[in-house]
Write a protein that holds these residues in place. Structure first.
Motif, short mmCIF file in Angstrom:
data_model
loop_
_atom_site.label_atom_id
_atom_site.label_comp_id
_atom_site.label_asym_id
_atom_site.label_seq_id
_atom_site.Cartn_x
_atom_site.Cartn_y
_atom_site.Cartn_z
N ILE A 95 0.85 -1.20 0.00
CA ILE A 95 0.00 0.00 0.00
C ILE A 95 0.88 1.25 0.00
CG2 ILE A 95 -1.69 1.32 1.32
CD1 ILE A 95 -2.77 -1.34 2.37
N ASP A 96 1.90 1.24 0.85
CA ASP A 96 2.78 2.40 0.96
C ASP A 96 3.49 2.67 -0.36
OD1 ASP A 96 4.26 4.24 3.09
OD2 ASP A 96 5.80 3.40 1.76
N SER A 97 4.03 1.61 -0.98
CA SER A 97 4.74 1.79 -2.25
C SER A 97 3.80 2.27 -3.35
CB SER A 97 5.38 0.45 -2.63
OG SER A 97 5.98 0.53 -3.90
N SER A 98 2.58 1.72 -3.39
CA SER A 98 1.62 2.10 -4.43
C SER A 98 1.22 3.56 -4.33
CB SER A 98 0.40 1.20 -4.33
OG SER A 98 -0.60 1.61 -5.24
N ILE A 99 0.95 4.04 -3.12
CA ILE A 99 0.51 5.43 -2.95
C ILE A 99 1.66 6.38 -3.24
CG2 ILE A 99 -0.27 7.12 -1.24
CD1 ILE A 99 -1.97 4.95 0.00
N ARG A 100 2.87 6.04 -2.80
CA ARG A 100 4.03 6.93 -3.04
C ARG A 100 4.36 7.03 -4.53
NH1 ARG A 100 6.84 8.22 1.68
NH2 ARG A 100 6.11 7.06 3.51
N SER A 101 4.13 5.96 -5.27
CA SER A 101 4.44 6.01 -6.71
C SER A 101 3.49 6.93 -7.47
CB SER A 101 4.38 4.60 -7.30
OG SER A 101 3.05 4.09 -7.24
N GLY A 102 2.28 7.15 -6.94
CA GLY A 102 1.31 8.00 -7.64
C GLY A 102 1.56 9.47 -7.53
N GLU A 103 2.43 9.88 -6.56
CA GLU A 103 2.63 11.32 -6.38
C GLU A 103 3.91 11.83 -7.02
OE1 GLU A 103 5.08 12.87 -4.36
OE2 GLU A 103 6.07 11.02 -3.73
N ARG A 104 4.68 10.96 -7.63
CA ARG A 104 5.96 11.37 -8.16
C ARG A 104 5.80 12.17 -9.45
NH1 ARG A 104 7.71 5.62 -7.11
NH2 ARG A 104 8.47 5.63 -4.96
N ILE A 105 6.63 13.21 -9.60
CA ILE A 105 6.66 14.00 -10.84
C ILE A 105 7.67 13.35 -11.77
CG2 ILE A 105 7.02 16.29 -11.83
CD1 ILE A 105 6.50 17.50 -9.12
N VAL A 106 7.17 12.48 -12.62
CA VAL A 106 8.03 11.79 -13.58
C VAL A 106 7.48 12.01 -14.98
CG1 VAL A 106 8.83 10.03 -11.96
CG2 VAL A 106 6.72 9.66 -13.22
N GLY A 107 8.28 11.62 -15.96
CA GLY A 107 7.90 11.89 -17.35
C GLY A 107 6.56 11.30 -17.73
N THR A 108 6.29 10.07 -17.31
CA THR A 108 5.04 9.42 -17.69
C THR A 108 3.84 10.19 -17.16
OG1 THR A 108 6.13 7.27 -17.71
CG2 THR A 108 3.72 7.28 -17.58
N ASN A 109 3.87 10.50 -15.85
CA ASN A 109 2.74 11.22 -15.24
C ASN A 109 2.52 12.58 -15.89
OD1 ASN A 109 2.07 9.20 -13.47
ND2 ASN A 109 3.14 10.07 -11.71
N LEU A 110 3.60 13.29 -16.21
CA LEU A 110 3.46 14.62 -16.80
C LEU A 110 2.87 14.54 -18.21
CD1 LEU A 110 6.76 16.39 -15.67
CD2 LEU A 110 4.45 16.73 -14.79
#
Length: 452
Positions: free
Chosen positions: A20-35
């Motif tokens: 759960i911790d890893s999944s939620i933290r991965s959603g807030e990262r500013i990375v190329g894919t998300n942008l």
């Protein structure tokens, strides 16, 4: 009772805490894919709002990564990880700024500048938007903590509608409409805060482990900030929702009063004006004056359903008695007479056009029949042309219609043959002057052109 408690227990399919911790933290990262996904989603949403397509807007919300930072902020508050809160808040600001910038550029370039209903619906947030954001956040964090893939998170993203308010803010900036900008950003703040609040409450409820850097003093400060946020965003939206309910109640009451006035036997309604802001309904009446007792009853009906400040203003045109039934019948008769007159005029015009078309078709048929007749009667004729044109000589005041018959013959027709043709055409086309022209054959033209 124990069975019911087990039925609603969230722990039986809850994922491992580390997952759960890893999944939620991965959603807030500013990375190329998300942008890149965010830019594409905001462009899709902008197009959908621009052309007023709900389906396109829903598609943009399905791929939007904006839920990630909000869930991370609520999760960080629930486990007292304030570093995660700061990084997620920074990501949310970057995502929001990039979304507004992208949508502003789109609307500056778009040729469609009219604000559609999908855009205007995002400018006046109410208490219902608070409830939608809160329950959408509840669904989002519950889905995020389950084992396996889930369709709940995309559904929650659609329900809370984070993308459209940012697109509306971009439209407002592009159009210079700051009312749109303020209303849309306020709606985004409501959605963001109450999704975060719902996440925080559920993280606390299901008992996820606290971060090792947890500080009781910071936790108390976070609780105070949450209460202040609920008051700052919830109270104004509740007031706006109250005003919207009052508008709908007043509109329904005004329709009821209007119907009652239409049923009055000795009065006729000439005009209705409803002022939603002042809660006033002004009606202009003809015929007999409405009795004060009846007027008081109508005003009470207008003030029904809690709209106490509503006022009914009746204006009378003339106080003399009028036979309203006769007046209505006369108005209806006059209207029907006007309609009948217009229909008759159009019928006459259509008949005249029909006669003209019939005459033109008959003349065309006669001209068409003339060609084979001339070819059969005069064997030396090689080519016949018939055309309808205009003729005007110097000194004439206006051009006149003329039919031109052009003949080519080998050998050429004698003058008496041409006169016989002219005489026959003058009888046959008496209403239309005819000119007969004998042109040189093509071979004679080529020989003449070759002479020195």
């Amino acid at each position: 009772m124990e069975r019911l408690k087990k039925l609603f227990d969230l722990r039986h399919d809850q994922d491992e805490n580390s997952v759960i911790d890893s999944s939620i933290r991965s959603g807030e990262r500013i990375v190329g894919t998300n942008l890149w996904v965010l830019i594409f989603a905001i462009l899709i949403a902008s197009v959908g709002l621009n052309v007023n397509s709900t389906a396109v807007v829903i598609g943009a919300m399905l791929i939007s990564p904006l839920m990630g930072p909000l869930l991370a902020i609520g999760y960080g508050a629930g486990i007292s990880d304030y570093r995660l809160i700061r990084t997620a808040a920074r990501s949310l600001l970057v995502f929001a700024a990039l979304s507004v910038l992208t949508s502003t550029l789109y609307f500056l370039l778009s040729p469609l500048s009219q604000a559609q209903t999908e855009l205007m619906a995002r400018t006046t947030p109410t208490l219902w938007d608070v409830l939608i954001a809160f329950f959408g956040g509840c669904a989002g964090i519950v889905a995020q903590t389950r084992r396996g893939a889930s369709t709940i998170v995309p559904g929650a993203a659609i329900a809370t509608a984070l993308m459209p308010p940012l697109c509306t803010a971009g439209y407002g900036i592009a159009a210079g409409n700051w009312h749109f900008v303020g209303g849309a950003l306020y709606l985004f703040l409501i959605n963001a805060f109450f999704i975060t609040l719902a996440t925080y409450l559920f993280v606390t409820l299901i008992g996820l482990p606290q971060h090792e850097s947890g500080n009781p003093r910071l936790q108390r400060r976070a609780h105070i900030l949450i209460v202040l946020g609920v008051l700052a965003l919830g109270v104004p939206s509740a007031w706006l929702a109250y005003g919207l309910v009052q508008d709908q109640l007043f509109l329904a009451a005004s329709k009821d009063v209007s119907a009652a006035l239409d049923r009055e036997p000795n009065a006729v309604v000439l005009r209705r004006d409803v002022d939603m802001a002042r809660r006033t309904m002004a009606v202009t009446l003809g015929g007999e004056r409405i009795a004060p007792a009846t007027e008081a009853v109508l005003e009470k009906r207008l003030q029904a359903n809690g709209v106490r400040q509503a006022r009914l203003v009746l204006r009378h045109v003339g106080a003399e008695k009028v036979d309203v039934t006769t007046l209505r019948n006369e108005l209806r008769s006059e209207l029907m007479a006007n309609v009948d007159g217009q229909v008759q005029q159009r019928t006459v015009a259509l008949d005249a056009m029909h006669l003209q078309i019939t005459k033109a078709e008959r003349e065309q048929a006669e001209r068409t029949a003339l060609i084979p007749q001339l070819l059969a009667e005069y064997r030396t004729i090689t080519r016949v042309s018939v055309a309808q044109g205009l003729r005007m000589a110097r000194g004439d005041t206006a051009p006149a219609a003329v039919m031109v018959l052009t003949l080519e013959a080998q050998p050429r027709l004698r003058e008496e043959d041409l006169e016989r043709i002219r005489a026959g055409l003058a009888v046959r086309f008496a209403a239309n002057p005819v000119e007969v022209v004998q042109a040189l054959p093509a071979s004679a033209k080529r020989r003449r052109k070759g002479r020195p």
